[in-house]
Scaffold this motif. Structure first.
Motif, PDB file in Angstrom:
ATOM      1  N   TRP A 141      16.772   0.202   5.677  1.00  0.00           N
ATOM      2  CA  TRP A 141      16.687   0.114   7.132  1.00  0.00           C
ATOM      3  C   TRP A 141      15.266   0.465   7.565  1.00  0.00           C
ATOM      4  N   ALA A 142      14.571  -0.485   8.144  1.00  0.00           N
ATOM      5  CA  ALA A 142      13.192  -0.276   8.567  1.00  0.00           C
ATOM      6  C   ALA A 142      13.040  -0.619  10.033  1.00  0.00           C
ATOM      7  N   ALA A 143      12.328   0.233  10.778  1.00  0.00           N
ATOM      8  CA  ALA A 143      12.134   0.014  12.210  1.00  0.00           C
ATOM      9  C   ALA A 143      11.129  -1.099  12.486  1.00  0.00           C
ATOM     10  N   ASP A 144      10.185  -1.302  11.558  1.00  0.00           N
ATOM     11  CA  ASP A 144       9.160  -2.322  11.764  1.00  0.00           C
ATOM     12  C   ASP A 144       8.541  -2.679  10.425  1.00  0.00           C
ATOM     13  N   THR A 145       7.576  -3.595  10.454  1.00  0.00           N
ATOM     14  CA  THR A 145       6.939  -4.062   9.221  1.00  0.00           C
ATOM     15  C   THR A 145       6.211  -2.934   8.512  1.00  0.00           C
ATOM     16  N   SER A 146       5.555  -2.066   9.268  1.00  0.00           N
ATOM     17  CA  SER A 146       4.813  -0.964   8.663  1.00  0.00           C
ATOM     18  C   SER A 146       5.740  -0.063   7.854  1.00  0.00           C
ATOM     19  N   ALA A 147       6.877   0.290   8.437  1.00  0.00           N
ATOM     20  CA  ALA A 147       7.836   1.134   7.722  1.00  0.00           C
ATOM     21  C   ALA A 147       8.385   0.413   6.496  1.00  0.00           C
TER      22      ALA A 147
ATOM     23  N   THR B  46       0.838  -1.196   0.000  1.00  0.00           N
ATOM     24  CA  THR B  46       0.000   0.000   0.000  1.00  0.00           C
ATOM     25  C   THR B  46       0.869   1.240   0.000  1.00  0.00           C
ATOM     26  N   SER B  47       0.579   2.153  -0.906  1.00  0.00           N
ATOM     27  CA  SER B  47       1.364   3.385  -1.011  1.00  0.00           C
ATOM     28  C   SER B  47       1.106   4.287   0.191  1.00  0.00           C
ATOM     29  N   GLY B  48       2.180   4.928   0.652  1.00  0.00           N
ATOM     30  CA  GLY B  48       2.053   5.903   1.740  1.00  0.00           C
ATOM     31  C   GLY B  48       2.040   5.265   3.101  1.00  0.00           C
ATOM     32  N   ASN B  49       0.946   4.571   3.428  1.00  0.00           N
ATOM     33  CA  ASN B  49       0.837   3.868   4.703  1.00  0.00           C
ATOM     34  C   ASN B  49       0.974   4.800   5.901  1.00  0.00           C
ATOM     35  N   GLY B  50       0.616   6.084   5.703  1.00  0.00           N
ATOM     36  CA  GLY B  50       0.660   7.037   6.795  1.00  0.00           C
ATOM     37  C   GLY B  50       2.013   7.629   7.067  1.00  0.00           C
ATOM     38  N   TYR B  51       2.971   7.435   6.174  1.00  0.00           N
ATOM     39  CA  TYR B  51       4.325   7.936   6.385  1.00  0.00           C
ATOM     40  C   TYR B  51       4.587   9.170   5.538  1.00  0.00           C
ATOM     41  N   ASP B  52       5.342  10.089   6.126  1.00  0.00           N
ATOM     42  CA  ASP B  52       5.876  11.214   5.362  1.00  0.00           C
ATOM     43  C   ASP B  52       7.223  10.797   4.797  1.00  0.00           C
ATOM     44  N   ILE B  53       7.400  11.009   3.507  1.00  0.00           N
ATOM     45  CA  ILE B  53       8.629  10.621   2.826  1.00  0.00           C
ATOM     46  C   ILE B  53       9.422  11.883   2.531  1.00  0.00           C
ATOM     47  N   VAL B  54      10.646  11.933   3.034  1.00  0.00           N
ATOM     48  CA  VAL B  54      11.469  13.133   2.925  1.00  0.00           C
ATOM     49  C   VAL B  54      12.741  12.802   2.167  1.00  0.00           C
ATOM     50  N   HIS B  55      12.975  13.547   1.100  1.00  0.00           N
ATOM     51  CA  HIS B  55      14.239  13.399   0.388  1.00  0.00           C
ATOM     52  C   HIS B  55      15.358  13.916   1.293  1.00  0.00           C
ATOM     53  N   ALA B  56      16.364  13.067   1.551  1.00  0.00           N
ATOM     54  CA  ALA B  56      17.408  13.415   2.522  1.00  0.00           C
ATOM     55  C   ALA B  56      18.774  13.047   1.969  1.00  0.00           C
TER      56      ALA B  56
ATOM     57  N   SER C 284       9.583  13.362  14.408  1.00  0.00           N
ATOM     58  CA  SER C 284      10.759  13.668  13.600  1.00  0.00           C
ATOM     59  C   SER C 284      11.756  12.515  13.526  1.00  0.00           C
ATOM     60  N   THR C 285      11.487  11.430  14.266  1.00  0.00           N
ATOM     61  CA  THR C 285      12.411  10.294  14.261  1.00  0.00           C
ATOM     62  C   THR C 285      12.205   9.449  13.012  1.00  0.00           C
ATOM     63  N   PRO C 286      13.229   9.238  12.218  1.00  0.00           N
ATOM     64  CA  PRO C 286      13.058   8.388  11.029  1.00  0.00           C
ATOM     65  C   PRO C 286      12.747   6.947  11.427  1.00  0.00           C
ATOM     66  N   HIS C 287      11.710   6.397  10.794  1.00  0.00           N
ATOM     67  CA  HIS C 287      11.373   4.990  10.992  1.00  0.00           C
ATOM     68  C   HIS C 287      11.915   4.127   9.861  1.00  0.00           C
ATOM     69  N   GLY C 288      12.458   4.780   8.835  1.00  0.00           N
ATOM     70  CA  GLY C 288      13.023   4.035   7.730  1.00  0.00           C
ATOM     71  C   GLY C 288      14.014   4.884   6.970  1.00  0.00           C
ATOM     72  N   LEU C 289      15.043   4.239   6.436  1.00  0.00           N
ATOM     73  CA  LEU C 289      16.033   4.904   5.593  1.00  0.00           C
ATOM     74  C   LEU C 289      16.219   4.059   4.345  1.00  0.00           C
TER      75      LEU C 289
END
Length: 393
Positions: free
Chosen positions: A228-234, A144-154, A202-207
């Motif tokens: 790098w993902a903190a959990d399945t959702s990320a 599923t796209s997005g999944n409630g996450y903000d995606i930030v180009h870093a 502000s804590t990244p849950h995925g890189l």
């Protein structure tokens, strides 16, 4: 081999070593100059000619949630006409000695295609290493796209992202505890595009870091270098984001070792049509078992008191040691008591990295005991973290 000198190279010898690398590998190593600035270099010289060389980095690796001083070896080569004379083994020892003079490394890791040779020297691979190739459309259809996450180009990678990676790396056995220069080395050289995934804070849950490559048959390909993902959702949000690249590229390649053993693709794809490519594994050796045990992290809810026979380990004071684990710490001390279990250097490396996931797999690797519950307890003490090394060097 008294006519061969193992030494830190002069400027001329460093250039000769670089030329030798190209001759042995068949191509230049593009990031070698950058990585060598942070490494110890040792070359083998006979009659003024460089006949072998290699790099070593004094960087910690995570085991049991703690960084353990380590020697990471790479870019080792021996002139083809000089092979078969134990130059590789002597060069390995010279690099290990040089790194240990810096950080007293208790463990050492190497990526190598010479697996049988390394095993003969006491190294062993804790786990298999694979690369994954999947159709971008399959990712798009399955996650599923997005999944409630903000995606930030870093790009470049932010301090928050490196801190998050450090925290996530500690959950596995093997990842490098990356110094600051590591990020510049890999991300600048590879020109990676990086994204952070945030949810409600502000804590990244995925890189996620990737690059694009042009393939003669598949066209543009997205190559994932960091996942790098903190959990399945990320992780699902990151896979969905990769699927959103379907209009630009047909294929996503997860380079060797970049995906840990968490079965995300196996359990998430609507149709499991993944091409797996086995790659040469990373191999581990305990340089000092006593120090390696004391410096590693251990589970707080496990206790163990067992005598191990360690017949072929370096820096020993005998061949039997008592392993005592309690309260999140462990010690390995010489003893005269009878051993409950024998671990050779290769088996010790697998056990230390949590590579034995069951009594059955341990028995297939030659671990035998008349007390199966004891063997299960010995394996469980390191199995709370799985082996995974996503860092290439």
């Amino acid at each position: 081999m008294s006519d061969v000198e193992f030494t830190a190279p002069s400027d001329t010898q460093r250039r000769d070593y670089t030329t030798l690398v190209i001759r042995c590998f068949g191509h230049p190593v593009p990031d070698m100059a950058m990585s060598a600035r942070h490494a110890v270099t040792r070359v083998a010289v006979r009659d003024g000619r460089v006949i072998a060389g290699g790099l070593g980095w004094a960087v910690p690796q995570f085991f049991g949630g703690r960084p353990v001083p380590a020697a990471c070896l790479g870019v080792g080569c021996v002139a083809p006409e000089e092979r078969g004379t134990r130059l590789a083994a002597e060069l390995m020892s010279a690099r290990l000695d040089a790194v240990r003079a810096i950080n007293t490394a208790a463990v050492a890791t190497i990526w190598t295609t010479s697996n049988r040779y390394a095993r003969h020297l006491g190294w062993q691979a804790p786990t298999e290493v694979t690369a994954h190739q999947v159709a971008t459309d399959d990712l798009r259809a399955s996650y599923t796209s997005g999944n409630g996450y903000d995606i930030v180009h870093a790009t470049p990678v932010t301090a928050a992202a490196t801190q998050a990676q450090h925290r996530l790396a500690a959950a596995w056995n093997g990842p490098v505890c990356r110094p600051g220069w590591w990020w510049e080395w890999k991300h600048t050289h590879l020109d990676l595009i990086s994204y952070q995934f945030h949810r409600h804070d502000s804590t990244p849950h995925g890189l996620l870091s990737l690059a694009f490559d042009q393939h003669s048959q598949r066209g543009s390909v997205a190559v994932v270098h960091e996942f790098w993902a903190a959990d399945t959702s990320a992780a699902h949000a990151m896979l969905a984001f990769l699927g959103s690249h379907h209009s630009r590229c047909d294929t996503v390649v997860f380079r060797r070792g970049v995906l840990p053993h968490h079965r995300l693709l196996l359990h998430g794809l609507h149709r499991y049509r993944v091409d797996l490519t086995c790659a040469p594994p990373w191999m581990l050796r305990l340089l000092d078992p006593v120090a390696a045990v004391s410096q590693r992290g251990w589970p707080h809810n496990h206790e163990l008191d067992v005598v191990l026979a360690l017949p072929d380990h370096p820096h020993q004071q005998g061949d039997r040691y008592r392993l005592e684990v309690a309260g999140g710490t462990a010690v390995l001390t010489p003893t005269e008591d009878p051993a409950h279990l024998c671990l050779d250097a290769r088996q010790m490396a697998i056990w230390y990295a949590g590579g034995y996931r069951s009594v059955t797999t341990a028995r297939f690797d030659g671990l035998h005991t008349d007390d199966p519950p004891l063997l299960a307890a010995v394996l469980a003490i390191t199995a709370d973290h799985e082996p995974w090394l996503p860092d290439l060097f």
